[in-house]
Design an enzyme around this catalytic site. Structure first.
Site, PDB file in Angstrom:
ATOM      1  CG  ASP A  86      -2.081   0.970   1.074  1.00  0.00           C
ATOM      2  OD1 ASP A  86      -3.225   0.508   0.922  1.00  0.00           O
ATOM      3  OD2 ASP A  86      -1.841   2.203   1.100  1.00  0.00           O
ATOM      4  CB  ILE A  87       0.780   4.269  -2.128  1.00  0.00           C
ATOM      5  CG1 ILE A  87       1.868   5.201  -2.644  1.00  0.00           C
ATOM      6  CG2 ILE A  87      -0.518   5.019  -1.858  1.00  0.00           C
ATOM      7  CD1 ILE A  87       1.592   5.731  -4.043  1.00  0.00           C
ATOM      8  CG  ASN A 122     -12.768  -0.898   3.330  1.00  0.00           C
ATOM      9  OD1 ASN A 122     -13.242  -1.271   4.399  1.00  0.00           O
ATOM     10  ND2 ASN A 122     -11.596  -0.303   3.237  1.00  0.00           N
ATOM     11  CD  GLN A 158     -14.847  -0.748  -2.997  1.00  0.00           C
ATOM     12  OE1 GLN A 158     -16.030  -0.997  -2.730  1.00  0.00           O
ATOM     13  NE2 GLN A 158     -14.209  -1.351  -3.969  1.00  0.00           N
ATOM     14  CG  HIS A 169      -8.682  -3.306  -2.613  1.00  0.00           C
ATOM     15  ND1 HIS A 169      -9.603  -2.604  -3.365  1.00  0.00           N
ATOM     16  CD2 HIS A 169      -8.530  -2.613  -1.460  1.00  0.00           C
ATOM     17  CE1 HIS A 169      -9.979  -1.525  -2.691  1.00  0.00           C
ATOM     18  NE2 HIS A 169      -9.353  -1.512  -1.523  1.00  0.00           N
ATOM     19  CG  HIS A 207      -6.709  -3.053   2.903  1.00  0.00           C
ATOM     20  ND1 HIS A 207      -6.054  -1.845   2.779  1.00  0.00           N
ATOM     21  CD2 HIS A 207      -7.915  -2.869   2.301  1.00  0.00           C
ATOM     22  CE1 HIS A 207      -6.828  -0.974   2.133  1.00  0.00           C
ATOM     23  NE2 HIS A 207      -7.957  -1.576   1.837  1.00  0.00           N
TER      24      HIS A 207
HETATM   25  P1  AMP Z   1      -9.900   1.151   0.119  1.00  0.00           P
HETATM   26  O1  AMP Z   1     -10.313   2.308   0.962  1.00  0.00           O
HETATM   27  O2  AMP Z   1     -10.199  -0.179   0.773  1.00  0.00           O
HETATM   28  O3  AMP Z   1     -10.462   1.242  -1.293  1.00  0.00           O
HETATM   29  O4  AMP Z   1      -8.329   1.206   0.044  1.00  0.00           O
HETATM   30  C1  AMP Z   1      -7.604   1.674  -1.053  1.00  0.00           C
HETATM   31  C2  AMP Z   1      -6.131   1.628  -0.683  1.00  0.00           C
HETATM   32  O5  AMP Z   1      -5.374   1.788  -1.862  1.00  0.00           O
HETATM   33  C3  AMP Z   1      -5.682   2.709   0.295  1.00  0.00           C
HETATM   34  O6  AMP Z   1      -5.140   2.102   1.464  1.00  0.00           O
HETATM   35  C4  AMP Z   1      -4.636   3.492  -0.500  1.00  0.00           C
HETATM   36  O7  AMP Z   1      -3.550   3.928   0.293  1.00  0.00           O
HETATM   37  C5  AMP Z   1      -4.187   2.471  -1.534  1.00  0.00           C
HETATM   38  N1  AMP Z   1      -3.646   3.021  -2.763  1.00  0.00           N
HETATM   39  C6  AMP Z   1      -4.180   3.998  -3.539  1.00  0.00           C
HETATM   40  N2  AMP Z   1      -3.401   4.215  -4.611  1.00  0.00           N
HETATM   41  C7  AMP Z   1      -2.364   3.344  -4.519  1.00  0.00           C
HETATM   42  C8  AMP Z   1      -1.213   3.082  -5.342  1.00  0.00           C
HETATM   43  N3  AMP Z   1      -0.977   3.749  -6.468  1.00  0.00           N
HETATM   44  N4  AMP Z   1      -0.349   2.119  -4.933  1.00  0.00           N
HETATM   45  C9  AMP Z   1      -0.565   1.441  -3.788  1.00  0.00           C
HETATM   46  N5  AMP Z   1      -1.630   1.641  -2.978  1.00  0.00           N
HETATM   47  C10 AMP Z   1      -2.516   2.582  -3.336  1.00  0.00           C
END
Ligand code: AMP
Length: 120
Positions: free
Chosen positions: A33-34, A91, A98, A104, A106
């Site tokens: 995760d970023i 989520n 979400q 996805h 986590h």
């Molecule tokens: P969600 O709220 O469950 O949709 O989580 C989306 C996740 O994606 C968040 O924890 C973000 O930090 C992560 N995210 C968004 N863009 C990127 C990216 N380019 N590379 C890695 N993680 C990302």
């Protein structure tokens, strides 16, 4: 909700945006995760176009679901958090916040994670 093929994870799958890859097979990609919320914070995504857990569970093939489930536990073990423990979060929809409309999971671990949700 229709699948948006320009969501950020679809772009990662197409190689348009880089990621720090943790695992890949025919059906699954996993990357860090970023904005990590724990020392281990890995996102596991199917390569198929599924909006969320609901879409994946209802429409993915048995092979995709089996591959995804096996990958999640394998990735957690390879990340070294199986012994200490980890949390899986997926989520779905607005109440869950979400952000990215590509299914996805986590994987969070490497520290005490506290309660499952913030008490009201
Ligand atoms: P969600 O709220 O469950 O949709 O989580 C989306 C996740 O994606 C968040 O924890 C973000 O930090 C992560 N995210 C968004 N863009 C990127 C990216 N380019 N590379 C890695 N993680 C990302």
């Amino acid at each position: 909700m229709a699948y948006d093929s320009n969501n950020i994870f679809a772009r990662i799958l197409r190689g348009e945006i880089p990621c720090r890859k943790a695992y890949e097979d025919d059906h699954v990609l996993a990357f860090h995760d970023i904005h990590p919320q724990a020392p281990t914070h890995i996102l596991v995504i199917p390569k198929g176009a599924y909006v969320s857990a609901a879409d994946f569970g209802a429409t993915a093939s048995d092979a995709e679901i089996a591959a995804f489930t096996r990958a999640v536990s394998r990735i957690a073990a390879e990340a070294g958090v199986e012994g200490s423990g980890y949390r899986l979060i997926s989520n779905h929809g607005p109440d869950s916040h979400q952000e990215v409309p590509h299914y996805h999971v986590h994987i969070l671990g490497g520290r005490q994670l506290g309660r499952l949700v913030t008490p009201l």
